[in-house]
Design an enzyme around this catalytic site. Structure first.
Site, PDB file in Angstrom:
ATOM      1  N   SER A   1      15.638  -4.052 -61.689  1.00 41.67           N
ATOM      2  CA  SER A   1      15.018  -4.045 -62.981  1.00 41.67           C
ATOM      3  C   SER A   1      14.744  -5.595 -63.395  1.00 41.67           C
ATOM      4  CB  SER A   1      15.576  -2.987 -63.792  1.00 41.67           C
ATOM      5  OG  SER A   1      15.133  -1.987 -63.412  1.00 41.67           O
TER       6      SER A   1
ATOM      7  N   GLY B   1       6.394   0.266 -58.358  1.00 41.77           N
ATOM      8  CA  GLY B   1       5.810   0.951 -59.733  1.00 41.77           C
ATOM      9  C   GLY B   1       6.213  -0.254 -60.809  1.00 41.77           C
TER      10      GLY B   1
ATOM     11  N   ASP C   1      16.845   7.296 -61.947  1.00 43.08           N
ATOM     12  CA  ASP C   1      17.142   6.947 -60.418  1.00 43.08           C
ATOM     13  C   ASP C   1      18.317   7.534 -59.794  1.00 43.08           C
ATOM     14  OD1 ASP C   1      14.795   5.257 -60.791  1.00 43.08           O
ATOM     15  OD2 ASP C   1      15.908   3.656 -61.296  1.00 43.08           O
TER      16      ASP C   1
HETATM   17  C1  S3P Z   1      12.454   0.687 -64.276  1.00 47.79           C
HETATM   18  C2  S3P Z   1      12.050   1.950 -64.971  1.00 47.79           C
HETATM   19  C3  S3P Z   1      12.256   3.311 -64.421  1.00 47.79           C
HETATM   20  C4  S3P Z   1      13.037   3.551 -62.902  1.00 47.79           C
HETATM   21  C5  S3P Z   1      12.565   2.212 -61.964  1.00 47.79           C
HETATM   22  C6  S3P Z   1      12.554   0.733 -62.593  1.00 47.79           C
HETATM   23  C7  S3P Z   1      12.191  -0.615 -64.844  1.00 47.79           C
HETATM   24  O1  S3P Z   1      11.143   3.897 -64.197  1.00 47.79           O
HETATM   25  O2  S3P Z   1      12.979   4.564 -62.210  1.00 47.79           O
HETATM   26  O3  S3P Z   1      13.424   2.433 -60.801  1.00 47.79           O
HETATM   27  O4  S3P Z   1      12.687  -1.399 -64.298  1.00 47.79           O
HETATM   28  O5  S3P Z   1      11.626  -0.498 -65.907  1.00 47.79           O
HETATM   29  P1  S3P Z   1      10.171   4.677 -65.439  1.00 47.79           P
HETATM   30  O6  S3P Z   1      10.606   3.692 -66.741  1.00 47.79           O
HETATM   31  O7  S3P Z   1       8.804   4.689 -65.229  1.00 47.79           O
HETATM   32  O8  S3P Z   1      10.850   6.009 -65.635  1.00 47.79           O
END
Ligand code: S3P
Length: 437
Positions: free
Chosen positions: A23, A98, A317
């Site tokens: 992140s 994502g 996660d």
């Molecule tokens: C993340 C937020 C999470 C997490 C992803 C990383 C981020 O997703 O599952 O692995 O870096 O902001 P969501 O915020 O969509 O739940």
């Protein structure tokens, strides 16, 4: 690549330093490159997801050079500043990530850059309305295929700030709005109903942005920010699997060095303590607004627990590995409302239930998305094939589950773990008996 595991080794005592947090890695580039200037990123995660972000940042005209300093790979970044980014970057591939697509959409709309964002099969199935709606309310122009990829980001007449109440608990969505909000005219205020990870807020604060946090309300507005060096602490979501492996192994101990200890990422450790795990943390530093320290864990017997719905966003996660650990605890475990898990790299609810079933462990999901795990108290002795669903966190969670199987456990497409945990097998080589197939 498929791998085969023949249970775990015993009586080990090891100390490991794991790769940087995914992140923070994404944000060190996407937010770090907004001002004009030079900075370096230490301990950047060379995971496939973060490399995807790196490629897109380069397309914007940001120069990133890797150098080896004292045996460490360091990124040297030279950004022209967001007003000087290339104005049309054509088609860019967000692959499986994502976080990349959602955060970069905020940056592209805010910096008024034209792009077409595509991704792999998994990303094509993930919901994007959650960012399209707020970014459109801010004057962004995004076309999509009914809320799915590809996303066509077109020029706009300048973003304006908004007041937005989050509808899903998502740090990715919150961050997308905050990045766009920073580049918009007027203030943006985001209200969360469940707190999610706050690395975006912390990094903006570190760079001296005009950002204020008051309980669940975050306000941000455009201001002068400066390029600053960033250190990426070890990823607690990768640590989670090594911690889980230690708990399930016999008479073993592990120390994990320089791990990110951000409150929003430590819920996993809190829940493990509630389950009776022998685990502790030692804070050692504070860099770019983030707390860092060491985690100590030993083999432990766990008890089942109830995990409340407001805790879920902070272990989003870690639910696959917690489900595996719960499967070998004493007493049932209930995770309340895990609906968001359905929209991850795969439908993780389905992947958890199906793979636990392959191991002979019963779990159920009800109409309110409460996931219940009924543990078994004996070791498993059979040959099992785990379907990773090409999802890194499913493959890693069931790699750990293999410790409790005295037969062979085969994990299909294990290479998907490079998405978040590059070279993960090097870290498990002293813990598990593993063979590449
Ligand atoms: C993340 C937020 C999470 C997490 C992803 C990383 C981020 O997703 O599952 O692995 O870096 O902001 P969501 O915020 O969509 O739940």
């Amino acid at each position: 690549m498929d791998i085969c595991i023949y249970g775990s080794k015993k009586n080990w005592d090891i100390s490991l330093t794991i790769p940087g947090d995914k992140s923070i890695g994404h944000r060190s580039l996407i937010i770090g490159c907004i001002p004009k200037g030079k900075y370096k990123i230490e301990n950047f995660s060379f995971s496939k997801d973060c490399l995807t972000t790196l490629e897109i940042i380069k397309k914007l005209g940001v120069i990133v050079i890797e150098k080896i300093v004292d045996n460490n790979r360091v990124l040297y970044v030279d950004s022209p500043g967001y007003t000087n980014f290339n104005k049309d970057i054509g088609t860019v591939n967000c692959n499986n990530s994502g976080t990349t697509i959602r955060l970069i959409s905020g940056l592209l709309c805010g910096a008024n850059i034209k792009a077409i964002l595509v991704g792999d099969d998994s990303l094509q199935n993930r919901p994007m309305k959650r960012i399209i709606e707020p970014l459109t309310l801010m004057n962004g122009h995004i076309e999509s295929k009914n809320g799915k990829l590809p996303l066509l980001i077109n020029k706009n007449d300048g973003l304006k700030g908004i007041e937005y109440n989050m509808t899903v608990p998502s740090a990715q969505v919150k961050s997308s709005i905050l990045i766009a909000g920073f580049l918009a005219s007027e203030k943006t205020i985001v209200t969360e109903f469940h707190k999610t990870r706050n690395h975006t807020e912390k990094l903006f604060k570190y760079l001296n942005a005009n950002i204020n946090i008051n309980n669940n309300k975050i306000s941000i507005e455009n201001s002068n920010i400066e390029s600053k060096d960033i250190f990426v602490p070890g990823d607690p979501s990768s640590a989670a699997f090594l911690i889980g492996a230690t708990i399930l192994s016999e008479k073993s101990k592990m120390k994990l060095n320089n791990v990110l200890l951000n409150d929003g990422r430590l819920k996993y450790v809190d829940i493990l303590k509630r389950m009776g795990a022998n685990i502790s943390i030692n804070k050692t530093g504070f860099l770019n607004e983030e707390l860092i320290g060491d985690i100590y864990v030993e083999s432990s017997n766990l008890n089942g627990v109830t995990v409340k719905s407001d805790e879920i966003p902070n272990i989003i996660d870690e639910i696959p590995i917690l489900s595996v650990l719960a499967a070998f605890a004493k007493g049932n475990t209930l995770f309340e409302n895990v609906e968001e898990l359905k929209y991850k790299e795969c439908d993780r609810v389905e992947a958890i239930i199906e793979n636990l079933q392959n191991m002979g462990i019963e779990s159920t999901i009800d109409g309110k998305y409460n996931l219940k795990i009924k543990p078994i108290d004996n070791l498993i002795e059979k040959n099992i094939e785990i379907d990773s669903y090409n999802d890194h966190r499913i493959a890693l969670a069931f790699l750990v589950a293999a410790i409790k199987n005295h037969g062979k456990t085969i994990i299909k497409n294990y290479e998907c773990t490079d998405i978040s945990f590059p070279k993960s097998l090097n870290y498990f080589k002293d813990v598990l008996k593993i063979e590449k197939m």
